[in-house]
Each structure stands twice: as C-alpha cells, then as structure tokens.
Design a protein around this motif. Structure first.
Motif, PDB file in Angstrom:
ATOM      1  N   LEU A   1      14.472 -20.972   7.576  1.00  0.00           N
ATOM      2  CA  LEU A   1      14.720 -19.731   6.840  1.00  0.00           C
ATOM      3  C   LEU A   1      14.791 -18.546   7.803  1.00  0.00           C
ATOM      4  O   LEU A   1      14.407 -18.655   8.975  1.00  0.00           O
ATOM      5  CB  LEU A   1      13.594 -19.503   5.818  1.00  0.00           C
ATOM      6  N   VAL A   2      15.276 -17.427   7.293  1.00  0.00           N
ATOM      7  CA  VAL A   2      15.358 -16.198   8.093  1.00  0.00           C
ATOM      8  C   VAL A   2      14.535 -15.107   7.387  1.00  0.00           C
ATOM      9  O   VAL A   2      14.250 -15.226   6.177  1.00  0.00           O
ATOM     10  CB  VAL A   2      16.832 -15.738   8.263  1.00  0.00           C
ATOM     11  N   PRO A   3      14.156 -14.051   8.111  1.00  0.00           N
ATOM     12  CA  PRO A   3      13.313 -13.012   7.506  1.00  0.00           C
ATOM     13  C   PRO A   3      13.879 -12.440   6.207  1.00  0.00           C
ATOM     14  O   PRO A   3      13.116 -12.084   5.299  1.00  0.00           O
ATOM     15  CB  PRO A   3      13.228 -11.948   8.603  1.00  0.00           C
ATOM     16  N   GLU A   4      15.201 -12.353   6.110  1.00  0.00           N
ATOM     17  CA  GLU A   4      15.809 -11.787   4.892  1.00  0.00           C
ATOM     18  C   GLU A   4      15.533 -12.647   3.657  1.00  0.00           C
ATOM     19  O   GLU A   4      15.695 -12.182   2.522  1.00  0.00           O
ATOM     20  CB  GLU A   4      17.321 -11.629   5.063  1.00  0.00           C
ATOM     21  N   ASP A   5      15.151 -13.898   3.862  1.00  0.00           N
ATOM     22  CA  ASP A   5      14.829 -14.768   2.716  1.00  0.00           C
ATOM     23  C   ASP A   5      13.472 -14.429   2.095  1.00  0.00           C
ATOM     24  O   ASP A   5      13.197 -14.787   0.949  1.00  0.00           O
ATOM     25  CB  ASP A   5      14.779 -16.243   3.159  1.00  0.00           C
ATOM     26  N   VAL A   6      12.603 -13.766   2.857  1.00  0.00           N
ATOM     27  CA  VAL A   6      11.213 -13.587   2.424  1.00  0.00           C
ATOM     28  C   VAL A   6      11.125 -12.527   1.321  1.00  0.00           C
ATOM     29  O   VAL A   6      11.662 -11.427   1.453  1.00  0.00           O
ATOM     30  CB  VAL A   6      10.320 -13.171   3.618  1.00  0.00           C
ATOM     31  N   GLU A   7      10.425 -12.876   0.239  1.00  0.00           N
ATOM     32  CA  GLU A   7      10.293 -11.949  -0.893  1.00  0.00           C
ATOM     33  C   GLU A   7       8.905 -11.299  -0.969  1.00  0.00           C
ATOM     34  O   GLU A   7       8.734 -10.272  -1.618  1.00  0.00           O
ATOM     35  CB  GLU A   7      10.587 -12.700  -2.189  1.00  0.00           C
ATOM     36  N   LEU A   8       7.923 -11.943  -0.343  1.00  0.00           N
ATOM     37  CA  LEU A   8       6.566 -11.384  -0.354  1.00  0.00           C
ATOM     38  C   LEU A   8       5.848 -11.809   0.925  1.00  0.00           C
ATOM     39  O   LEU A   8       5.947 -12.962   1.343  1.00  0.00           O
ATOM     40  CB  LEU A   8       5.787 -11.893  -1.571  1.00  0.00           C
ATOM     41  N   ILE A   9       5.131 -10.849   1.508  1.00  0.00           N
ATOM     42  CA  ILE A   9       4.307 -11.127   2.693  1.00  0.00           C
ATOM     43  C   ILE A   9       2.864 -10.808   2.336  1.00  0.00           C
ATOM     44  O   ILE A   9       2.554  -9.684   1.912  1.00  0.00           O
ATOM     45  CB  ILE A   9       4.741 -10.250   3.888  1.00  0.00           C
ATOM     46  N   VAL A  10       1.986 -11.796   2.486  1.00  0.00           N
ATOM     47  CA  VAL A  10       0.557 -11.584   2.239  1.00  0.00           C
ATOM     48  C   VAL A  10      -0.177 -11.836   3.548  1.00  0.00           C
ATOM     49  O   VAL A  10      -0.126 -12.947   4.080  1.00  0.00           O
ATOM     50  CB  VAL A  10       0.013 -12.540   1.152  1.00  0.00           C
ATOM     51  N   VAL A  11      -0.825 -10.801   4.059  1.00  0.00           N
ATOM     52  CA  VAL A  11      -1.528 -10.933   5.337  1.00  0.00           C
ATOM     53  C   VAL A  11      -3.042 -10.886   5.099  1.00  0.00           C
ATOM     54  O   VAL A  11      -3.566  -9.884   4.601  1.00  0.00           O
ATOM     55  CB  VAL A  11      -1.129  -9.811   6.323  1.00  0.00           C
ATOM     56  N   GLY A  12      -3.723 -11.951   5.452  1.00  0.00           N
ATOM     57  CA  GLY A  12      -5.182 -11.960   5.468  1.00  0.00           C
ATOM     58  C   GLY A  12      -5.638 -11.412   6.809  1.00  0.00           C
ATOM     59  O   GLY A  12      -5.259 -11.949   7.850  1.00  0.00           O
ATOM     60  N   THR A  13      -6.392 -10.349   6.786  1.00  0.00           N
ATOM     61  CA  THR A  13      -6.931  -9.813   8.043  1.00  0.00           C
ATOM     62  C   THR A  13      -8.158  -8.969   7.768  1.00  0.00           C
ATOM     63  O   THR A  13      -8.277  -8.354   6.699  1.00  0.00           O
ATOM     64  CB  THR A  13      -5.880  -8.967   8.809  1.00  0.00           C
ATOM     65  N   SER A  14      -9.078  -8.942   8.714  1.00  0.00           N
ATOM     66  CA  SER A  14     -10.211  -8.031   8.607  1.00  0.00           C
ATOM     67  C   SER A  14     -10.172  -7.002   9.730  1.00  0.00           C
ATOM     68  O   SER A  14     -11.058  -6.161   9.836  1.00  0.00           O
ATOM     69  CB  SER A  14     -11.546  -8.777   8.628  1.00  0.00           C
ATOM     70  N   ARG A  15      -9.145  -7.075  10.585  1.00  0.00           N
ATOM     71  CA  ARG A  15      -9.006  -6.083  11.651  1.00  0.00           C
ATOM     72  C   ARG A  15      -7.516  -5.806  11.836  1.00  0.00           C
ATOM     73  O   ARG A  15      -6.894  -6.290  12.780  1.00  0.00           O
ATOM     74  CB  ARG A  15      -9.638  -6.618  12.942  1.00  0.00           C
ATOM     75  N   GLY A  16      -6.964  -5.059  10.873  1.00  0.00           N
ATOM     76  CA  GLY A  16      -5.539  -4.765  10.916  1.00  0.00           C
ATOM     77  C   GLY A  16      -5.197  -3.740  11.984  1.00  0.00           C
ATOM     78  O   GLY A  16      -6.066  -3.246  12.698  1.00  0.00           O
TER      79      GLY A  16
ATOM     80  N   GLN B   1       6.281  -6.669   7.942  1.00  0.00           N
ATOM     81  CA  GLN B   1       7.563  -6.605   7.225  1.00  0.00           C
ATOM     82  C   GLN B   1       8.614  -5.887   8.070  1.00  0.00           C
ATOM     83  O   GLN B   1       9.747  -6.354   8.228  1.00  0.00           O
ATOM     84  CB  GLN B   1       7.333  -5.878   5.887  1.00  0.00           C
ATOM     85  N   HIS B   2       8.223  -4.772   8.652  1.00  0.00           N
ATOM     86  CA  HIS B   2       9.161  -3.967   9.445  1.00  0.00           C
ATOM     87  C   HIS B   2       9.553  -4.685  10.734  1.00  0.00           C
ATOM     88  O   HIS B   2      10.744  -4.805  11.054  1.00  0.00           O
ATOM     89  CB  HIS B   2       8.513  -2.620   9.748  1.00  0.00           C
ATOM     90  N   LYS B   3       8.572  -5.203  11.459  1.00  0.00           N
ATOM     91  CA  LYS B   3       8.875  -5.847  12.750  1.00  0.00           C
ATOM     92  C   LYS B   3       9.689  -7.122  12.561  1.00  0.00           C
ATOM     93  O   LYS B   3      10.506  -7.486  13.402  1.00  0.00           O
ATOM     94  CB  LYS B   3       7.577  -6.147  13.499  1.00  0.00           C
ATOM     95  N   LEU B   4       9.427  -7.822  11.470  1.00  0.00           N
ATOM     96  CA  LEU B   4      10.182  -9.055  11.190  1.00  0.00           C
ATOM     97  C   LEU B   4      11.608  -8.751  10.734  1.00  0.00           C
ATOM     98  O   LEU B   4      12.514  -9.546  10.909  1.00  0.00           O
ATOM     99  CB  LEU B   4       9.507  -9.821  10.040  1.00  0.00           C
TER     100      LEU B   4
ATOM    101  N   ALA C   1      11.261  -7.922   1.272  1.00  0.00           N
ATOM    102  CA  ALA C   1       9.909  -8.377   0.940  1.00  0.00           C
ATOM    103  C   ALA C   1       8.969  -7.264   0.490  1.00  0.00           C
ATOM    104  O   ALA C   1       8.948  -6.179   1.080  1.00  0.00           O
ATOM    105  CB  ALA C   1       9.316  -9.088   2.158  1.00  0.00           C
ATOM    106  N   GLY C   2       8.152  -7.553  -0.506  1.00  0.00           N
ATOM    107  CA  GLY C   2       6.948  -6.772  -0.775  1.00  0.00           C
ATOM    108  C   GLY C   2       5.900  -7.191   0.246  1.00  0.00           C
ATOM    109  O   GLY C   2       5.996  -8.273   0.826  1.00  0.00           O
ATOM    110  N   ALA C   3       4.908  -6.339   0.454  1.00  0.00           N
ATOM    111  CA  ALA C   3       3.935  -6.635   1.514  1.00  0.00           C
ATOM    112  C   ALA C   3       2.560  -6.142   1.120  1.00  0.00           C
ATOM    113  O   ALA C   3       2.415  -5.019   0.643  1.00  0.00           O
ATOM    114  CB  ALA C   3       4.373  -5.981   2.822  1.00  0.00           C
ATOM    115  N   MET C   4       1.560  -7.000   1.316  1.00  0.00           N
ATOM    116  CA  MET C   4       0.178  -6.587   1.021  1.00  0.00           C
ATOM    117  C   MET C   4      -0.800  -7.290   1.948  1.00  0.00           C
ATOM    118  O   MET C   4      -0.552  -8.395   2.403  1.00  0.00           O
ATOM    119  CB  MET C   4      -0.183  -6.929  -0.427  1.00  0.00           C
ATOM    120  N   ASP C   5      -1.914  -6.626   2.201  1.00  0.00           N
ATOM    121  CA  ASP C   5      -3.023  -7.256   2.916  1.00  0.00           C
ATOM    122  C   ASP C   5      -4.028  -7.795   1.906  1.00  0.00           C
ATOM    123  O   ASP C   5      -4.192  -7.220   0.816  1.00  0.00           O
ATOM    124  CB  ASP C   5      -3.759  -6.235   3.789  1.00  0.00           C
TER     125      ASP C   5
END
Ligand code: UT7
Length: 327
Positions: free
Chosen positions: A69-84, A96-99, A104-108
């Motif tokens: 797949l390519v980044p344009e295919d992604v519809e949602l990005i969920v990032v698990g992090t405790s030190r963003g 989302q931006h760098k990719l 895509a929607g994007a949430m931590d």
C-alpha cells in the motif's frame, strides 16, 4: 462481521546501541545486576535529531510497503505514545504530514506501555464497522528523554523504538478475533511523570524538583504486571473458546524477562512459543509488543492460521490483550 487483519508490520529502532556497560559507566549499577534482574543487555537510543514521529514514520513506511500500500491509501492513523514530539498537537499529526497520508484522520492514544494493544483495538473497530478499509496503528517512544539518567532504578530499563501495523478487512474470517482493554487508576502513583501537565505546569520549581522524569515503584509494578498480563490473557482465551495450549505464539509486553517468564508459567505456555526481545531493546513501552511482533514475523515465526496472543501492561494502570488468527 468483517474482521480486521494485520496486512503488514514494520519497525524502526535508532542505530545507536547503548550497552549495559555504558549505562554502568553513568550510574551506580553493574552489567550483572541489569541482566540478572531484567534480562536487558542493550537498548537503542534516538539521537538528538530524531523525534518520536520520525521513528513512527520509518516503521509505518515499512509496514505499508509490506502490505503493498501507499500513504494515500491510509484513512486513519492511531499512534500509541507516552512521549510524543510535543505536548500539542498530536504526534499522529506529524506522522500524517511526514508520511504524506493526505486522506487520513490522525489521533494519539496515551495508554503508556499498553499503547500497542490499545491502538490495535481502536484501529480494528474502524475496520470492523466498515467505516475504513486501511488503518495504520503505531507504537512509538523515546523514553530515553523521559527517564531520569540519575535514577538507576528506571534508566536501565527503557529503550527507544517504533513499530507499526497496517490493518485491512479480512476476507476469510481470520484476523483480530478480539481485543480487551482494561484500566485501574487507583495505583497511578506507582508509575508516573508528575510535571508538565495541568496539575504541575512547567516552572523553574518543577524542573529543579526533577518532576518531568518518570517515577516508579518497581516492585509494585512488577507484581501488578504479572497478575494483569496473565489474567487478561486467560480471560480473552476463555471468552473465545481457546485453551492456552492452543496458542502458537505469545507476544507479551517486553519490560523484564522475569515478568515474561512468570506470565508464561501462569498461562502454561512454554517459552519456545513466547517472543522475547527485551534483551536487545529494553522496554520500548507502546512500541514493545509491535516490535516483538515484527521481529517474530521477520524471522518466519508467525505463519498463516497461527493463533497469536498479544498482551500489554503499563502505567495508569492500563493493560489489555488481543487474540489474532494470522492471515
Ligand atoms: O512497562 C512497565 C514499566 N515498568 C516495569 O515493568 C518495571 C517492573 N519492575 C521491575 O522490572 C523490577 O522491579 C526492577 C527491575 C525495576 C527492580 O528489580 P527488583 O528485583 O524488583 O529489585 P528491587 O526493586 O527489589 O531492588 C532491589 C535492590 C534495591 O536495593 P536494596 O534496597 O535492596 O539495598 C535497589 O536499590 O536493587 C537496587 N537497585 C539496583 N541496583 C543496581 C535498583 N536498581 C538498581 C540498579 N542497579 N539499576
């Protein structure tokens, strides 16, 4: 119901390796103590040019490529992090931006070391409901900037890294069979960072008081981790009609090899079916289960049809387990 399947996995750890000998040169510890009490031999450490999203993007690119797949295919990005990257905005936004994931929607999701199972569960819901067909879930951490390098009880334990999964609809009934999330805020004081939030906003006093570093009651966390990882694993197996003997691969949170062995023993899963990489990466928190999954997949240890049990545990407390039939 359409299930979500893991269509690609990817990982990235910074090239710089920090050995126990180097840690022992910084704080009052020994290589022997770290190996005997934790099983950790080395960990990877981000360099000053890298932020959490950089690690996440590298892992995500690999997972997407492997899924075809390519980044344009992604519809949602969920990032698990405790030190963003920053307290505001979310690290998922930087990813989302760098990719270049323009759709895509994007949430931590902030679930400390349980960020893998939490992000996987959230991502799977969007596939299961039919809302999205391509979801990127990522665990990414730079704990080397969260631990107090003067505190030997915590600085020896953690490492930096990221790993990602691409979730797509399954067509054959396999995939993520179930994922359970739990929390219990009573014991937040056993693992926390006091400063920098609304309760103790950053000030000269919070900096002088070292309030921006991780604090931990290791003994209490150890006992809770063993109990909660084992209980959630047994519960999800039983709920889905499986016995521990049917687990082909158990991928627990990589915090301490003694925790992993104690949980495997309680489950009755032999260690040759348990993935252990804590010796080389330390505890990478949200990334840990994903990183171990990627390594197992790269080594050919995950085969189609395998029953894979994932379980994670972290500060808060938050914990959870997921059951995957690999497709
Ligand atoms: O993702 C969840 C994050 N956290 C965890 O999973 C951590 C869970 N806890 C653990 O892994 C273990 O509790 C530790 C590895 C943190 C500690 O191991 P332990 O066997 O529980 O040791 P302890 O806390 O009982 O400490 C034993 C001794 C203490 O000295 P005294 O009081 O007996 O004289 C500590 O001061 O070991 C000392 N100690 C150290 N000694 C050398 C603590 N850290 C170190 C160290 N080097 N790095």
């Amino acid at each position: 119901m359409t299930r979500a399947r893991i269509a690609g996995v990817g990982a990235y750890v910074p090239p710089r390796v920090l050995t126990n000998a180097e840690v022992a040169a910084r704080v009052d510890t020994t290589e022997e103590w770290i190996v005997q009490r934790t099983g950790i031999r080395e960990r990877h450490i981000a360099d000053e040019t890298e932020a959490t999203s950089d690690l996440a993007v590298a892992a995500a690119r690999q997972a997407l490529a492997r899924a075809g797949l390519v980044p344009e295919d992604v519809e949602l990005i969920v990032v698990g992090t405790s030190r963003g990257d920053m307290p505001f905005p979310s690290t998922a936004n930087f990813v989302q931006h760098k990719l270049g994931a323009r759709r895509a929607g994007a949430m931590d999701v902030f679930a400390a070391c349980a960020g893998s199972v939490y992000s996987l569960s959230i991502g799977a819901q969007y596939i299961e409901t039919g809302k999205y067909r391509t979801v990127l879930t990522i665990g990414a951490e730079i704990y080397s900037r969260l631990v107090d390098w003067n505190d030997r009880a915590t600085c020896v334990l953690f490492g930096d890294g990221a790993a990602a999964t691409v979730l797509r609809p399954a067509t054959d009934g396999s995939g993520i069979l179930d994922a359970d999330l739990y929390s219990d805020g009573r014991h937040w004081e056993w693992l926390y960072v006091p400063g920098g939030g609304s309760k103790h906003p950053t000030s000269h006093e919070t900096v002088d008081g070292r309030l921006h570093y991780l604090r931990m009651r290791g003994d209490e966390v150890f006992k809770a981790a063993v109990r909660m990882l084992a209980e959630s694993s047994l519960a999800i197996l039983e709920k889905n009609g499986y016995a521990p003997e049917q687990v082909d691969l158990f991928i627990p949170h990589q915090a301490n090899v003694r925790i992993i062995e104690a949980v495997a023993k309680r489950l009755g899963v032999p260690m040759d079916r348990v993935v252990v990489d804590v010796d080389r990466y330390g505890n990478t928190a949200s990334a840990s289960v994903y990183l171990a999954l990627e390594e197992a997949w790269s080594q050919g240890r995950v085969r189609p049809g395998d029953l894979v049990l994932l379980a994670s545990f972290g500060g808060g407390f938050t914990w959870g387990a997921a059951l995957v039939q690999w497709s």
